[in-house]
Design a protein around this motif. Structure first.
Motif, short mmCIF file in Angstrom:
data_model
loop_
_atom_site.label_atom_id
_atom_site.label_comp_id
_atom_site.label_asym_id
_atom_site.label_seq_id
_atom_site.Cartn_x
_atom_site.Cartn_y
_atom_site.Cartn_z
N GLY A 24 0.72 -1.44 -0.04
CA GLY A 24 -0.05 0.18 -0.03
C GLY A 24 0.87 1.40 -0.02
N CYS A 25 0.54 2.33 0.74
CA CYS A 25 0.95 3.63 0.76
C CYS A 25 1.70 4.07 2.21
CB CYS A 25 -0.22 4.62 0.72
SG CYS A 25 -0.63 4.61 -1.02
N TYR A 26 2.89 4.37 2.01
CA TYR A 26 3.58 4.87 3.19
C TYR A 26 3.92 6.34 3.16
CZ TYR A 26 4.40 -0.09 4.30
OH TYR A 26 4.14 -1.49 4.36
N ILE A 27 3.80 6.91 4.38
CA ILE A 27 4.15 8.13 4.31
C ILE A 27 5.51 8.40 5.03
CG2 ILE A 27 3.53 10.30 5.73
CD1 ILE A 27 1.44 9.43 3.66
N THR A 28 6.46 9.34 4.27
CA THR A 28 7.73 9.64 4.67
C THR A 28 7.59 10.65 5.92
OG1 THR A 28 8.68 8.80 2.83
CG2 THR A 28 10.04 10.28 3.92
N ARG A 29 8.10 10.63 7.05
CA ARG A 29 8.27 11.46 8.04
C ARG A 29 9.54 12.38 7.80
NH1 ARG A 29 7.56 7.34 12.79
NH2 ARG A 29 5.18 7.06 12.65
N ASP A 30 9.28 13.76 8.23
CA ASP A 30 10.61 14.41 8.33
C ASP A 30 11.27 14.17 9.51
OD1 ASP A 30 9.84 15.98 6.05
OD2 ASP A 30 8.62 17.24 7.21
N THR A 47 -4.01 4.23 1.73
CA THR A 47 -3.72 2.86 1.18
C THR A 47 -5.27 2.50 0.52
OG1 THR A 47 -1.87 2.04 2.08
CG2 THR A 47 -3.43 0.34 1.35
N ALA A 48 -6.15 2.78 1.36
CA ALA A 48 -7.77 2.54 0.93
C ALA A 48 -7.75 3.46 -0.26
CB ALA A 48 -8.66 2.96 2.18
N ASN A 49 -7.42 4.64 -0.24
CA ASN A 49 -7.73 5.49 -1.40
C ASN A 49 -7.01 5.07 -2.66
OD1 ASN A 49 -8.59 7.88 -2.60
ND2 ASN A 49 -7.14 8.95 -2.06
N TRP A 50 -5.66 4.48 -2.47
CA TRP A 50 -4.94 3.85 -3.61
C TRP A 50 -5.74 2.86 -4.25
CZ3 TRP A 50 -2.03 4.48 -7.62
CH2 TRP A 50 -1.15 3.31 -8.14
N LEU A 51 -6.11 1.96 -3.39
CA LEU A 51 -6.92 0.71 -3.97
C LEU A 51 -8.26 1.15 -4.63
CD1 LEU A 51 -6.35 -1.57 -0.83
CD2 LEU A 51 -5.11 -1.60 -3.09
N ALA A 52 -8.82 2.20 -3.93
CA ALA A 52 -10.14 2.83 -4.77
C ALA A 52 -9.93 3.24 -6.04
CB ALA A 52 -11.02 3.34 -3.75
N THR A 53 -8.81 4.10 -6.02
CA THR A 53 -8.33 4.55 -7.27
C THR A 53 -8.25 3.56 -8.30
OG1 THR A 53 -7.55 6.54 -6.19
CG2 THR A 53 -6.84 6.29 -8.27
N GLN A 54 -7.57 2.78 -7.96
CA GLN A 54 -7.04 1.61 -8.87
C GLN A 54 -8.28 0.90 -9.27
OE1 GLN A 54 -4.12 -0.57 -6.49
NE2 GLN A 54 -2.66 -0.33 -8.13
N ALA A 116 -2.78 5.43 -11.37
CA ALA A 116 -4.22 4.96 -12.02
C ALA A 116 -4.81 6.37 -12.05
CB ALA A 116 -4.78 4.35 -11.03
N ALA A 117 -5.89 6.77 -12.92
CA ALA A 117 -6.78 7.95 -12.86
C ALA A 117 -7.92 7.66 -13.57
CB ALA A 117 -5.93 8.88 -13.74
N HIS A 118 -8.76 8.40 -13.04
CA HIS A 118 -10.34 8.35 -13.25
C HIS A 118 -10.84 9.69 -13.36
CE1 HIS A 118 -12.04 9.16 -9.23
NE2 HIS A 118 -10.95 8.15 -8.74
N ALA A 119 -12.00 9.99 -14.31
CA ALA A 119 -12.83 11.32 -13.97
C ALA A 119 -13.55 11.48 -13.03
CB ALA A 119 -13.69 11.36 -15.38
N THR A 124 -12.93 16.82 -13.79
CA THR A 124 -11.40 16.94 -13.48
C THR A 124 -11.06 15.55 -13.69
OG1 THR A 124 -11.72 16.85 -11.24
CG2 THR A 124 -11.40 19.03 -12.28
N ILE A 125 -9.96 15.33 -13.62
CA ILE A 125 -9.06 13.76 -13.64
C ILE A 125 -8.45 13.85 -12.09
CG2 ILE A 125 -7.22 12.47 -14.56
CD1 ILE A 125 -7.69 14.34 -16.99
N TYR A 126 -8.89 12.57 -11.62
CA TYR A 126 -8.31 12.20 -10.40
C TYR A 126 -7.13 11.43 -10.42
CZ TYR A 126 -7.50 10.92 -5.57
OH TYR A 126 -6.70 10.86 -3.95
N LEU A 127 -5.88 11.80 -10.42
CA LEU A 127 -4.64 10.97 -10.53
C LEU A 127 -4.04 10.57 -9.28
CD1 LEU A 127 -2.17 11.50 -13.49
CD2 LEU A 127 -1.37 11.29 -11.27
N MET A 128 -3.55 9.39 -8.93
CA MET A 128 -2.59 9.01 -8.02
C MET A 128 -1.50 8.04 -8.10
SD MET A 128 -4.40 7.55 -4.54
CE MET A 128 -3.36 7.46 -2.91
N ILE A 129 -0.36 8.19 -7.59
CA ILE A 129 0.85 7.77 -8.01
C ILE A 129 1.09 7.11 -6.68
CG2 ILE A 129 3.40 7.99 -8.64
CD1 ILE A 129 2.16 10.72 -10.17
#
Length: 165
Positions: A24-30, A47-54, A116-119, A124-129
């Motif tokens: 999933g997704c990891y957040i880098t801390r300063d 991570t839930a947002n990333w999976l939903a976007t996919q 991944a991206a969707h309208a 607009t376009i929602y794009l996630m990397i």
């Protein structure tokens, strides 16, 4: 007998010793570097947002915006600049090369991952990397963008992704 008991102990302990990191997704801390990597933590909501976007990804939309984009961001007081080339392939692969300069020094970085991206309902376009590079593993970012000719433009920040290929 001792070897059999030891083998059973090792087999039972192996899952506890080598737990794979959640996908999933990891957040880098300063903060301080730890063994060459900035400390990071698993982010369940991102991570839930990333999976939903996919799941919501639109292959036709992705194919239509696939390409290489140049992004330049200058700091508000003009003492630093970031120049980045981002390639988003129609098959969902992502790569980037960037250079950040401030003062008399510049640093270069590059990485790869997926996108991944969707309208959206706002036209607009929602794009996630989800990407990894020298200092991050499975970092995730998202942007809401709109098309301006062949370029993409951030709906909120107005940062232009100028299509170069």
């Amino acid at each position: 007998m001792r070897l059999a008991v030891f083998s059973l102990f090792i087999a039972a302990a192996a899952p506890a010793l080598a737990q794979p990191a959640p996908e999933g997704c990891y957040i880098t801390r300063d903060g301080p570097m730890i063994a060459g990597n900035t400390a990071a933590y698993f982010d369940q909501n991102l991570t839930a947002n990333w999976l939903a976007t996919q799941r919501a990804a639109n292959p036709q939309l992705m194919a239509s915006i696939a390409g290489t984009y140049y992004i330049e961001i200058v700091s508000p007081n003009n003492d630093a600049v970031s120049r980045s080339y981002r390639t988003i392939d129609a098959n969902g692969l992502f790569s980037y090369q960037d250079q950040t300069c401030g003062g008399f020094t510049c640093s270069n970085n590059g990485g790869h991952g997926q996108w991944a991206a969707h309208a959206t309902q706002r036209n607009t376009i929602y794009l996630m990397i989800n990407w990894s590079d020298l200092s991050r593993t499975s970092a995730c970012i998202s942007a809401e963008l709109y098309m301006d000719g062949s370029d993409l433009v951030g709906a909120g920040d107005q940062i232009r992704w100028r299509r170069v290929q």
